[in-house]
Design a protein around this motif. Structure first.
Motif, PDB file in Angstrom:
ATOM      1  N   ARG A   1       0.851  -1.195   0.000  1.00 57.33           N
ATOM      2  CA  ARG A   1       0.000   0.000   0.000  1.00 57.33           C
ATOM      3  C   ARG A   1       0.888   1.248   0.000  1.00 57.33           C
ATOM      4  N   ASN A   2       0.591   2.148  -0.938  1.00 55.88           N
ATOM      5  CA  ASN A   2       1.331   3.401  -1.108  1.00 55.88           C
ATOM      6  C   ASN A   2       2.791   3.201  -1.503  1.00 55.88           C
ATOM      7  N   LYS A   3       3.137   1.977  -1.923  1.00 54.76           N
ATOM      8  CA  LYS A   3       4.489   1.707  -2.409  1.00 54.76           C
ATOM      9  C   LYS A   3       4.509   1.766  -3.942  1.00 54.76           C
ATOM     10  N   HIS A   4       5.707   1.905  -4.484  1.00 59.71           N
ATOM     11  CA  HIS A   4       5.874   2.040  -5.934  1.00 59.71           C
ATOM     12  C   HIS A   4       6.177   0.665  -6.538  1.00 59.71           C
TER      13      HIS A   4
ATOM     14  N   GLU B   1      -3.913  -2.099  -7.778  1.00 56.46           N
ATOM     15  CA  GLU B   1      -4.763  -0.947  -7.508  1.00 56.46           C
ATOM     16  C   GLU B   1      -5.648  -1.208  -6.296  1.00 56.46           C
TER      17      GLU B   1
ATOM     18  N   SER C   1      -1.567   0.318  -4.224  1.00 60.94           N
ATOM     19  CA  SER C   1      -0.185   0.526  -4.651  1.00 60.94           C
ATOM     20  C   SER C   1      -0.119   1.608  -5.726  1.00 60.94           C
ATOM     21  N   HIS C   2       1.047   2.205  -5.858  1.00 58.55           N
ATOM     22  CA  HIS C   2       1.302   3.140  -6.958  1.00 58.55           C
ATOM     23  C   HIS C   2       1.909   2.316  -8.099  1.00 58.55           C
TER      24      HIS C   2
ATOM     25  N   SER D   1       2.952   1.255 -11.910  1.00 60.62           N
ATOM     26  CA  SER D   1       3.348   1.781 -13.213  1.00 60.62           C
ATOM     27  C   SER D   1       3.864   0.619 -14.053  1.00 60.62           C
TER      28      SER D   1
ATOM     29  N   TYR E   1      -7.583   2.333 -17.312  1.00 60.53           N
ATOM     30  CA  TYR E   1      -6.308   3.025 -17.155  1.00 60.53           C
ATOM     31  C   TYR E   1      -6.296   4.336 -17.927  1.00 60.53           C
TER      32      TYR E   1
ATOM     33  N   CYS F   1      -4.724   7.765 -16.466  1.00 63.52           N
ATOM     34  CA  CYS F   1      -3.400   8.115 -16.995  1.00 63.52           C
ATOM     35  C   CYS F   1      -3.390   7.877 -18.506  1.00 63.52           C
TER      36      CYS F   1
END
Length: 358
Positions: free
Chosen positions: A60-63, A79, A83-84, A86, A308, A312
């Protein structure tokens, strides 16, 4: 079916329908022995396996970096856990996350706490390259191995033993299944114990020691797995024969996924890469008239999916977008005979020839 009914009768005789029953324990032990792995945990779905893995690693809240060429569950589970997430584009030939593109992102200073590569269509990722990057940049690796149940590396070692955690699916569409189900393989014993509590509401004995969820596999699903497991070698043999027949008939009219030398790939799918999207659509239409339905796994690339695009819209993953538009997975199932494979292959080769002439 008789074997499954016998298992079900035993379930009712014991009056133990779920909650880590004897059939779940038996299936766990037999899968560990069959696959050559330790620390295997059965759960209610492949998506649940991903969610538990991401929770165990506290993402959670990690990249987190994953591939855009995968089933929606890989990304949506990230999601769902907050999590962040990409993307890193895929390799042109293997269709797996490209470790060299990831390395460029890391060298450019991108923050990465965890990497989630996918063994796409059971084809093993460049695991050694990811291991080397992990040692240098200190991130976790969770493999989405949904299709890679029996995939082996060049040392005859299960691909599920790579990474900190590997997750796979036991859904009814998979080569081996429990109707609905999934599993995780942990490198770390303590993480297995944490996950075991998580899937049972976080309970440690009678009391919750942490937040949890109901992610258990029932005895009925385990019974199906045990019924199918006895035939796994036969299923693998049939699938490999079907794939070999396809390739002998299609020959060089289409392109195939590149495989690391010496790796033995779980024969879960028969993906082909066609010259363009027009060929894909024409073949789908022609086969549909014969009640044959190939699938466009995985289209579109996740970064081009409607969800998505809302959050973004300007992310470009050129290789994944190109490959996803040209992929077609051909039918594979018990009883698929050479005549049907020949019919499918003839339509494909004729269409490709017409495309190249045109």
């Amino acid at each position: 079916m008789k074997k499954y009914i016998k298992y079900v009768e035993g379930i009712y005789e014991r009056k133990w329908l779920t909650n880590d029953g004897p059939l779940v324990k038996e299936l766990t032990a037999r899968l560990e022995a069959q696959l050559g792995v330790n620390n295997l945990l059965l759960v209610s779905s492949g998506t649940m396996a991903l969610q538990i893995a991401f929770r165990v690693k506290n993402l959670r809240n990690k990249h987190v970096v994953t591939t855009p060429f995968t089933f929606q569950a890989t990304y949506s589970a990230l999601e769902w856990q907050g999590s962040h997430a990409s993307f890193c584009d895929i390799d042109t030939d293997t269709w797996n996350m490209d470790p060299y593109v990831l390395e460029q992102q890391l060298q450019a200073g991108k923050q990465v706490d965890c990497v989630v590569p996918v063994h796409t269509f059971g084809n093993s990722c460049a695991v050694e390259a990811f291991n080397e990057l992990q040692q240098r940049y200190k991130f976790d690796i969770i493999y989405d191995a949904a299709h890679a149940l029996t995939t082996l590396d060049d040392k005859n070692k299960s691909i599920l033993t790579y990474g900190d955690i590997s997750c796979f699916s036991l859904h009814a569409t998979k080569l081996f299944h429990t109707v609905e189900g999934g599993a995780l393989v942990f490198k770390n014993d303590s993480e297995l114990e944490t996950a075991r509590k998580m899937i049972n509401f976080g309970l440690d004995g009678e009391f919750a020691s942490e937040a949890g969820i109901n992610g258990k596999l029932s005895e009925f699903h385990a019974a199906m797995g045990l019924s199918v497991l006895d035939d796994l070698d036969l299923i693998l043999s049939q699938r490999k024969d079907q794939i070999a027949t396809y390739k002998s008939l299609l020959h060089n009219s289409v392109n195939y996924q590149a495989v690391i030398v010496g790796h033995d790939i779980c024969p879960s799918y028969m993906p082909i890469l066609l010259p363009n999207e027009h060929s894909v659509l024409n073949i789908i239409n022609k086969l549909a008239k014969l009640n044959i339905f190939p699938r466009r796994y995985f289209y579109p690339a996740i970064n081009k999916s409607p969800y998505y695009q809302k959050i973004c819209p300007n992310i470009s993953m050129p290789v994944a977008e190109n490959v996803s538009s040209r992929i077609l997975c051909l039918p594979l199932f018990p009883g698929l005979n050479k005549q049907a494979i020949s019919q499918i292959s003839n339509i494909i080769t004729h269409e490709v020839k017409s495309t190249l002439r045109g």
